[in-house]
Motif scaffolding. Structure first.
Motif, PDB file in Angstrom:
ATOM      1  N   ILE A 190     -11.734   4.653   0.166  1.00 32.12           N
ATOM      2  CA  ILE A 190     -11.352   3.405  -0.508  1.00 32.12           C
ATOM      3  C   ILE A 190     -12.104   3.198  -1.824  1.00 32.12           C
ATOM      4  O   ILE A 190     -11.481   2.896  -2.848  1.00 32.12           O
ATOM      5  CB  ILE A 190     -11.560   2.198   0.437  1.00 32.12           C
ATOM      6  N   ALA A 227     -10.691   5.516  -4.446  1.00 29.38           N
ATOM      7  CA  ALA A 227      -9.338   5.127  -4.853  1.00 29.38           C
ATOM      8  C   ALA A 227      -9.382   3.922  -5.786  1.00 29.38           C
ATOM      9  O   ALA A 227      -8.644   3.859  -6.781  1.00 29.38           O
ATOM     10  CB  ALA A 227      -8.487   4.821  -3.622  1.00 29.38           C
ATOM     11  N   LEU A 238      -6.654  -2.891  -2.579  1.00 31.21           N
ATOM     12  CA  LEU A 238      -7.624  -2.094  -1.823  1.00 31.21           C
ATOM     13  C   LEU A 238      -8.968  -2.819  -1.699  1.00 31.21           C
ATOM     14  O   LEU A 238      -9.648  -2.685  -0.682  1.00 31.21           O
ATOM     15  CB  LEU A 238      -7.826  -0.732  -2.499  1.00 31.21           C
ATOM     16  N   MET A 289      -3.129  -2.755  -7.659  1.00 30.86           N
ATOM     17  CA  MET A 289      -3.433  -1.820  -6.574  1.00 30.86           C
ATOM     18  C   MET A 289      -4.924  -1.803  -6.276  1.00 30.86           C
ATOM     19  O   MET A 289      -5.339  -1.746  -5.107  1.00 30.86           O
ATOM     20  CB  MET A 289      -2.959  -0.408  -6.952  1.00 30.86           C
ATOM     21  N   LEU A 305       0.831  -1.198   0.000  1.00 32.72           N
ATOM     22  CA  LEU A 305       0.000   0.000   0.000  1.00 32.72           C
ATOM     23  C   LEU A 305       0.869   1.253   0.000  1.00 32.72           C
ATOM     24  O   LEU A 305       1.852   1.332   0.734  1.00 32.72           O
ATOM     25  CB  LEU A 305      -0.907   0.006   1.224  1.00 32.72           C
ATOM     26  N   TYR A 313      -7.976   3.537  -9.639  1.00 29.95           N
ATOM     27  CA  TYR A 313      -7.089   2.455 -10.087  1.00 29.95           C
ATOM     28  C   TYR A 313      -7.739   1.630 -11.197  1.00 29.95           C
ATOM     29  O   TYR A 313      -7.064   1.210 -12.148  1.00 29.95           O
ATOM     30  CB  TYR A 313      -6.747   1.541  -8.910  1.00 29.95           C
ATOM     31  N   ASP A 352      -2.858   5.297  -0.528  1.00 25.04           N
ATOM     32  CA  ASP A 352      -3.793   4.221  -0.189  1.00 25.04           C
ATOM     33  C   ASP A 352      -4.086   4.212   1.310  1.00 25.04           C
ATOM     34  O   ASP A 352      -5.227   4.021   1.724  1.00 25.04           O
ATOM     35  CB  ASP A 352      -3.216   2.865  -0.611  1.00 25.04           C
TER      36      ASP A 352
END
Length: 227
Positions: free
Chosen positions: A181, A184, A201, A197, A4, A188, A8
C-alpha cells in the motif's frame, strides 16, 4: 471515492501478507530476546538492548541499505544464499525481512513490559517446587506474557503495514509482486492525475490501522487490569 483496481487490491493483499508474515517470523525471536533481557543476567546486556532498539532510531532507508549490503548478491549472506539458489532481493521475502527488522523493537518492548509485570514470587515458587527453567517458561512466564505478546504483535503488524523506506530498497516497487500500500500510494502521489486513487488507498490504510490499533488498546487495558 474511486473504485479500487486489481493492482490496488494486490497491494492491499500484499501489505497484509507481509505484515502477517513479518509478525509471525519475529514472534519466537522477539520472545527469546525479551526473555533474555528481562530474566537473564549477563555482561553486555546494554549492548544487546541498544542493538535491538537501533532500528527505531535509524531512518528506514538506512536499514534497507544495510539489508541490501547483507542480502545482496555480493553480500556475505546473500552470496551464500545465491550459491544455494536462494534469491531474496526484490522478492516478497525481502519485504517481509525488512518489515520484521524495522518492527522488531516494538515487539520486544511490549514483551518486556509484559514480562517485567510478572510477579517474581510466582517464578520463585515454580522453581522451588522443582520446575526446571523450561517448565517455568512454558507454564508461568509464557501464559502471563500473552497480553504483552498480543499487544506487541498488533504494534508490529501496524508498523509493518506502513513500512516504506526499507522495503523499497530491498524489495523494489513491483506491482503485483512487491508493491504494498505505501509503495502504491507513492506511485499515485507522483502522478498529478492520480490524487483520488492515492486518497482511496490512504483511507484503506487508515481503516486497517485503526482496527489494529483498537486491538492494541484493548490488549493494553487488559494488561493494566491484570496488574
Amino acid at each position: 471515492m474511486t473504485p479500487l483496481s486489481s493492482t490496488d487490491l494486490d497491494a492491499i493483499r500484499l501489505s497484509i501478507q507481509v505484515a502477517v508474515a513479518a509478525t509471525l517470523l519475529s514472534l519466537p525471536f522477539g520472545f527469546a530476546v525479551a526473555y533474555l533481557i528481562t530474566f537473564v543476567r549477563f555482561r553486555g546486556k546494554v549492548v544487546v538492548e541498544v542493538l535491538v532498539n537501533l532500528p527505531l532510531t535509524l531512518p528506514p532507508v538506512v536499514v534497507g541499505y544495510f539489508l541490501l549490503l547483507l542480502l545482496g548478491r555480493h553480500g556475505w549472506l546473500g552470496s551464500l544464499l545465491d550459491l544455494a539458489g536462494i534469491r531474496l532481493i526484490f522478492t516478497l521475502k525481502a519485504a517481509v525481512i525488512a518489515s520484521a527488522v524495522v518492527g522488531f523493537p516494538l515487539l520486544v518492548r511490549s514483551l518486556r513490559i509484559g514480562m517485567e509485570a510478572i510477579d517474581p514470587q510466582l517464578i520463585h515458587a515454580s522453581r522451588t517446587l522443582g520446575a526446571r527453567w523450561h517448565d517455568t517458561l512454558l507454564t508461568v512466564i509464557l501464559p502471563l506474557s500473552l497480553p504483552g505478546l498480543a499487544a506487541g504483535s498488533s504494534l508490529m503488524f501496524a508498523r509493518s503495514l506502513g513500512e516504506f523506506g526499507a522495503t523499497i530498497i530491498v524489495a523494489g516497487n513491483i506491482p503485483g509482486i512487491t508493491q504494498t500500500i505505501p509503495l502504491a500510494i507513492y506511485d499515485y502521489a507522483a502522478s498529478p492525475s492520480s490524487d483520488e486513487m492515492a486518497l482511496t488507498l490512504c483511507l484503506v490504510s487508515v481503516v486497517i490501522s485503526l482496527i489494529v490499533l483498537f486491538m492494541h488498546e484493548i490488549m493494553a487495558k487488559k494488561m493494566i487490569r491484570r496488574d
